[in-house]
Design a protein around this motif. Structure first.
Motif, mmCIF file in Angstrom:
data_model
loop_
_atom_site.group_PDB
_atom_site.id
_atom_site.type_symbol
_atom_site.label_atom_id
_atom_site.label_comp_id
_atom_site.label_asym_id
_atom_site.label_seq_id
_atom_site.Cartn_x
_atom_site.Cartn_y
_atom_site.Cartn_z
ATOM 1 N N ALA A 1 0.823 -1.212 0.000
ATOM 2 C CA ALA A 1 0.000 0.000 0.000
ATOM 3 C C ALA A 1 0.852 1.255 0.000
ATOM 4 N N CYS A 2 2.070 1.154 0.537
ATOM 5 C CA CYS A 2 2.968 2.315 0.611
ATOM 6 C C CYS A 2 3.989 2.338 -0.521
ATOM 7 N N GLY A 3 3.958 1.333 -1.380
ATOM 8 C CA GLY A 3 5.027 1.167 -2.354
ATOM 9 C C GLY A 3 5.157 2.286 -3.356
ATOM 10 N N ALA A 4 4.036 2.835 -3.809
ATOM 11 C CA ALA A 4 4.101 3.866 -4.845
ATOM 12 C C ALA A 4 4.828 5.108 -4.351
ATOM 13 N N VAL A 5 4.560 5.516 -3.107
ATOM 14 C CA VAL A 5 5.224 6.698 -2.553
ATOM 15 C C VAL A 5 6.711 6.446 -2.407
ATOM 16 N N ALA A 6 7.093 5.284 -1.871
ATOM 17 C CA ALA A 6 8.507 4.972 -1.681
ATOM 18 C C ALA A 6 9.260 4.943 -3.007
ATOM 19 N N ALA A 7 8.629 4.431 -4.035
ATOM 20 C CA ALA A 7 9.282 4.376 -5.342
ATOM 21 C C ALA A 7 9.381 5.749 -5.977
ATOM 22 N N GLN A 8 8.369 6.583 -5.766
ATOM 23 C CA GLN A 8 8.350 7.910 -6.384
ATOM 24 C C GLN A 8 9.364 8.847 -5.747
ATOM 25 N N ASP A 9 9.457 8.844 -4.413
ATOM 26 C CA ASP A 9 10.399 9.725 -3.723
ATOM 27 C C ASP A 9 10.829 9.052 -2.424
ATOM 28 N N PRO A 10 11.983 8.396 -2.430
ATOM 29 C CA PRO A 10 12.399 7.638 -1.244
ATOM 30 C C PRO A 10 12.591 8.487 0.003
ATOM 31 N N ARG A 11 12.766 9.789 -0.124
ATOM 32 C CA ARG A 11 12.883 10.634 1.067
ATOM 33 C C ARG A 11 11.593 10.638 1.875
ATOM 34 N N PHE A 12 10.485 10.286 1.230
ATOM 35 C CA PHE A 12 9.201 10.259 1.922
ATOM 36 C C PHE A 12 8.667 8.825 2.065
ATOM 37 N N GLY A 13 9.572 7.850 1.930
ATOM 38 C CA GLY A 13 9.186 6.455 2.102
ATOM 39 C C GLY A 13 10.222 5.679 2.886
ATOM 40 N N GLY A 14 10.894 6.359 3.813
ATOM 41 C CA GLY A 14 12.015 5.737 4.511
ATOM 42 C C GLY A 14 11.643 4.494 5.294
ATOM 43 N N TRP A 15 10.559 4.565 6.074
ATOM 44 C CA TRP A 15 10.216 3.393 6.874
ATOM 45 C C TRP A 15 9.661 2.276 5.999
ATOM 46 N N THR A 16 8.934 2.631 4.956
ATOM 47 C CA THR A 16 8.473 1.621 3.997
ATOM 48 C C THR A 16 9.658 0.842 3.444
ATOM 49 N N LEU A 17 10.695 1.551 3.045
ATOM 50 C CA LEU A 17 11.881 0.910 2.487
ATOM 51 C C LEU A 17 12.627 0.112 3.555
ATOM 52 N N ALA A 18 12.640 0.606 4.795
ATOM 53 C CA ALA A 18 13.284 -0.134 5.877
ATOM 54 C C ALA A 18 12.576 -1.457 6.122
ATOM 55 N N VAL A 19 11.249 -1.437 6.083
ATOM 56 C CA VAL A 19 10.493 -2.681 6.251
ATOM 57 C C VAL A 19 10.754 -3.618 5.076
ATOM 58 N N ALA A 20 10.843 -3.065 3.873
ATOM 59 C CA ALA A 20 11.137 -3.898 2.706
ATOM 60 C C ALA A 20 12.485 -4.597 2.855
ATOM 61 N N GLU A 21 13.460 -3.905 3.430
ATOM 62 C CA GLU A 21 14.764 -4.540 3.661
ATOM 63 C C GLU A 21 14.634 -5.721 4.624
ATOM 64 N N ALA A 22 13.769 -5.587 5.624
ATOM 65 C CA ALA A 22 13.546 -6.703 6.545
ATOM 66 C C ALA A 22 12.902 -7.885 5.832
ATOM 67 N N VAL A 23 11.997 -7.585 4.911
ATOM 68 C CA VAL A 23 11.378 -8.657 4.123
ATOM 69 C C VAL A 23 12.438 -9.373 3.294
ATOM 70 N N LEU A 24 13.288 -8.596 2.636
ATOM 71 C CA LEU A 24 14.289 -9.174 1.743
ATOM 72 C C LEU A 24 15.345 -9.982 2.496
ATOM 73 N N ALA A 25 15.642 -9.599 3.722
ATOM 74 C CA ALA A 25 16.706 -10.259 4.484
ATOM 75 C C ALA A 25 16.201 -11.396 5.367
ATOM 76 N N GLY A 26 14.902 -11.514 5.520
ATOM 77 C CA GLY A 26 14.404 -12.455 6.510
ATOM 78 C C GLY A 26 13.387 -13.434 5.939
ATOM 79 N N PRO A 27 12.697 -14.150 6.841
ATOM 80 C CA PRO A 27 12.937 -14.058 8.282
ATOM 81 C C PRO A 27 14.141 -14.887 8.735
ATOM 82 N N LEU A 28 15.005 -14.245 9.518
ATOM 83 C CA LEU A 28 16.106 -14.925 10.194
ATOM 84 C C LEU A 28 15.699 -15.003 11.663
ATOM 85 N N GLN A 29 15.298 -16.181 12.086
ATOM 86 C CA GLN A 29 14.715 -16.364 13.421
ATOM 87 C C GLN A 29 15.717 -17.066 14.323
ATOM 88 N N VAL A 30 15.935 -16.501 15.494
ATOM 89 C CA VAL A 30 16.885 -17.086 16.441
ATOM 90 C C VAL A 30 16.170 -17.329 17.760
#
Length: 661
Positions: free
Chosen positions: A558-587
């Motif tokens: 739902a937040c993807g369009a804003v993050a793609a258009q201007d990442p300065r206004f989608g910082g947390w969206t992109l941070a969550v996306a990084e967690a998706v891409l790197a995980g889940p790493l469960q310990v």
């Protein structure tokens, strides 16, 4: 004689309780009164720490002539934007659309149905008086045109503020975002763009996570440059810790002096994570000082955290920006003596001409002192002397979302910095909010002095509080926090998601506004939608819940369009996306004692954005990651899993470090 605001919980509304303006609080009663009197509504929105709100209050709302004009022709409604972010959001959209800019105080004229037909920000007395006269005349003589204008504005805003179509945030979007941010980064002074500069907290968190996942050197370099520039400039309080809301200049020298809980809560995590990634001593110092500022200066008697320190210091009824914080060379000498005063002036960039106003300087610390013990002594003496000056007022209302952000930062700081007192502070704040802000099973937005307000919680209250509880669970191992987060997130999915899957900021049963807000932009705080995505993702990784994992994906898209258009206004969206891409790493770490603590330290040192941690007794009830996880030959053990598919258990920090690297 006090007006209707005298009984309010909001410190901002209470600042206006003695105005001659006959203020109403936002609600059905105010609009019913406007219909009864057949007059429009004057809406004024601000917040307690706002400098220009104070200016307009003094020039206009404390003035008998202005009050007479307002009271005769309008129903005046005063709103604390921090208490009612939903009201603020829809009318700020109108203000921005009609004027090309926004800000506070916000001044709008509304029809009796709530449609805006004028919107602006700060208005000095002559302009406000002219506006009131013109609006009163038009309302009486050309009502149909006013009503049509308001209806047209409202209809158009409903179109332009409708949330964009979902858009996937994948690795390519994250890579492109880093390249675009690199092009906008101010290499000479840190930060992005030009003045004024706000701390780009969520963008920095995204860049740290991207570096952790990919090794991208540019991402880390931008974080280091910006974090250093902010911490060494005048926007950071070099004596007491904590950041001001923004810098009015591009070099972080002159702050807008208000200190907000939400900024400092997020920056605490950024500097903490930067230290974890690099070992940078500046980042550790700033993280620790910021955490101490939160607890010491914003802590409430009930154990929660207050909202802000004011931008202004009031002396003899007059507001002064920077009076508490700025120094002259002579003042340093008065406190420290000639030699130490001159040495401190050189270290702190305090000049005869001044860096803030003529002859007065903000304190910067562009280099580190040669003698740290000397600096700590000087810092202590200057802070004691500053404490004898008039102090800015404190907005002591407790906001659910902001306390959630602070709980997350304090919980992580408690374990990473080996500061049990900070972990205790996180526990106290979380316990207070859950005990006080949940009324009849529904979360509320604010409280003050232990008294809960009537304003309903919005989406980011649920999501940010859940984020804090999930961080607190991972720090403490107390499964009650995990259960509390799950309840909050289930409530959010039930209250804020439409039948067609659209995510809104207000609940289904909230009082209607001319548009239902559904923000997708990460500004000073994460949007409710991106915050929800992050909390749902963490919960699903800890519990294995497919339902919550799918909901996290929908919220992120739902937040993807804003993050793609201007990442300065989608910082947390992109941070969550990084967690998706790197995980889940469960310990999962089972057992207790020093060996278990050594294993936990290894896990917490990992920078993987997709990592989640569960720890406690073997086969602990109610925690999926701990189920069927026995000790290793009677000793503590760590299980590293991906999607609940686990490697063999390990018992040594060295083996574990290799698995979570």
């Amino acid at each position: 004689m006090p007006n209707r605001l005298a009984a309010s919980l909001s410190p901002y509304l209470l600042q206006h309780a003695d105005n001659p303006v006959d203020w109403w609080e936002w609600g059905d009663d105010a609009f019913a009164e406007a219909r009864r009197r057949d007059v429009p509504v004057l809406l004024s929105v601000g917040y307690a720490a706002c400098h220009w709100c104070h200016v307009m209050a003094h020039e206009c709302f404390e003035d008998d002539e202005v009050a007479a004009a307002v009271n005769a022709g309008f129903v005046a409604v005063k709103v604390d934007r921090e208490e009612r972010p939903d009201v603020d959001a829809v009318y700020m959209a109108a203000t921005t659309a009609l004027t090309g800019a926004g800000g506070w105080p916000m001044t709008c004229l509304l029809t009796t149905d709530g449609d805006p037909f004028f919107a602006g920000t700060y208005l000095p007395k002559p302009q406000l008086m002219q506006l009131l006269a013109q609006a009163d005349h038009l309302w009486r003589t050309d009502r149909e045109r006013v009503l049509a204008s308001g209806a047209n504005v409202a209809a158009r805003l409903r179109e332009v503020t409708a949330p964009p179509a979902p858009s996937v945030v994948d690795a390519a979007v994250c890579d492109t975002a880093v390249r675009r941010l690199r092009g906008e980064h101010d290499d000479a002074r840190g930060g992005f763009g030009s003045a004024p500069k706000f701390p780009p907290s969520s963008v920095l968190e995204f860049l740290l996570r991207h570096h952790a996942r990919t090794g991208d050197a540019d991402a880390l370099a931008m974080v280091r440059a910006t974090a250093s520039a902010m911490a060494r400039g005048g926007m950071y309080d070099q004596l007491a810790g904590g950041f001001a809301r923004y810098s009015v200049d591009a070099a972080w020298v002159v702050p807008h002096f208000e200190k907000m809980l939400y900024d400092n809560a997020q920056l605490l995590r950024v500097y903490l994570h930067l230290w974890r990634a690099t070992g940078d001593p500046l980042a550790r110092r700033v993280a620790e000082e910021t955490a101490d500022f939160l607890v010491r200066d914003l802590g409430t008697p009930e154990g929660a955290l207050a909202s802000a320190l004011d931008a202004d210091t009031v002396v003899d009824g007059h507001s002064h920006e920077g009076l508490t914080y700025a120094w002259t060379p002579a003042q340093l000498v008065d406190v420290l003596g000639a030699d130490d005063g001159a040495r401190a002036a050189d270290l702190l960039s305090v000049t005869a001409s001044g860096t803030f106003e003529e002859g007065v300087s903000t304190l910067q610390r562009r280099t580190d002192p040669d003698d740290e013990a000397w600096w700590e002594d000087v810092r202590s003496r200057l802070l004691a002397a500053r404490g004898t000056r008039p102090q800015p007022a404190r907005d002591d209302k407790v906001v659910t979302a902001w306390n959630g952000l602070a709980v997350a930062g304090l919980a992580e700081a408690g374990v990473l910095l080996d500061r049990p007192d900070l972990l205790d502070a996180a526990r106290a704040a979380a316990a207070f909010v859950l005990a006080t802000h949940v009324v009849d099973g529904r979360l509320r937005r604010t409280s003050r002095g232990g008294r809960v307000g009537a304003a309903p919680a919005v989406l980011d209250d649920h999501a940010d509080l859940a984020e804090g509880l999930l961080a607190l669970y991972q720090a403490s191992g107390d499964a009650s926090w995990l259960a509390g987060a799950e309840r909050l997130l289930d409530d959010a999915l039930a209250l804020f998601v439409d039948g067609d899957g659209t995510l809104h900021d207000t609940a289904h049963d909230a009082s209607a506004l001319f548009a239902r807000p559904a923000a997708r932009t990460d500004l000073a705080e994460p949007s409710g939608a991106s915050a929800l995505a992050g909390a749902l993702l963490t919960l699903s990784s800890l519990t294995g819940s497919v339902r919550h994992r799918e909901a996290a994906g929908r919220a992120l898209d739902a937040c993807g369009a804003v993050a793609a258009q201007d990442p300065r206004f989608g910082g947390w969206t992109l941070a969550v996306a990084e967690a998706v891409l790197a995980g889940p790493l469960q310990v999962a770490v089972v057992g207790d004692g020093s060996q278990a603590e050594s294993l936990l330290a290894v896990v917490r040192a990992s920078t993987s954005p997709g990592l989640v941690l569960a720890h406690g007794a073997p086969d602990a009830r109610g925690v999926a990651l701990l189920a069927n996880r026995p000790l290793l030959q009677g000793n503590p053990a760590a299980y590293v899993c991906r999607g609940f598919v686990c490697d063999r258990p390990v018992g040594s920090p060295e083996e574990l470090r290799a698995l979570v690297r």
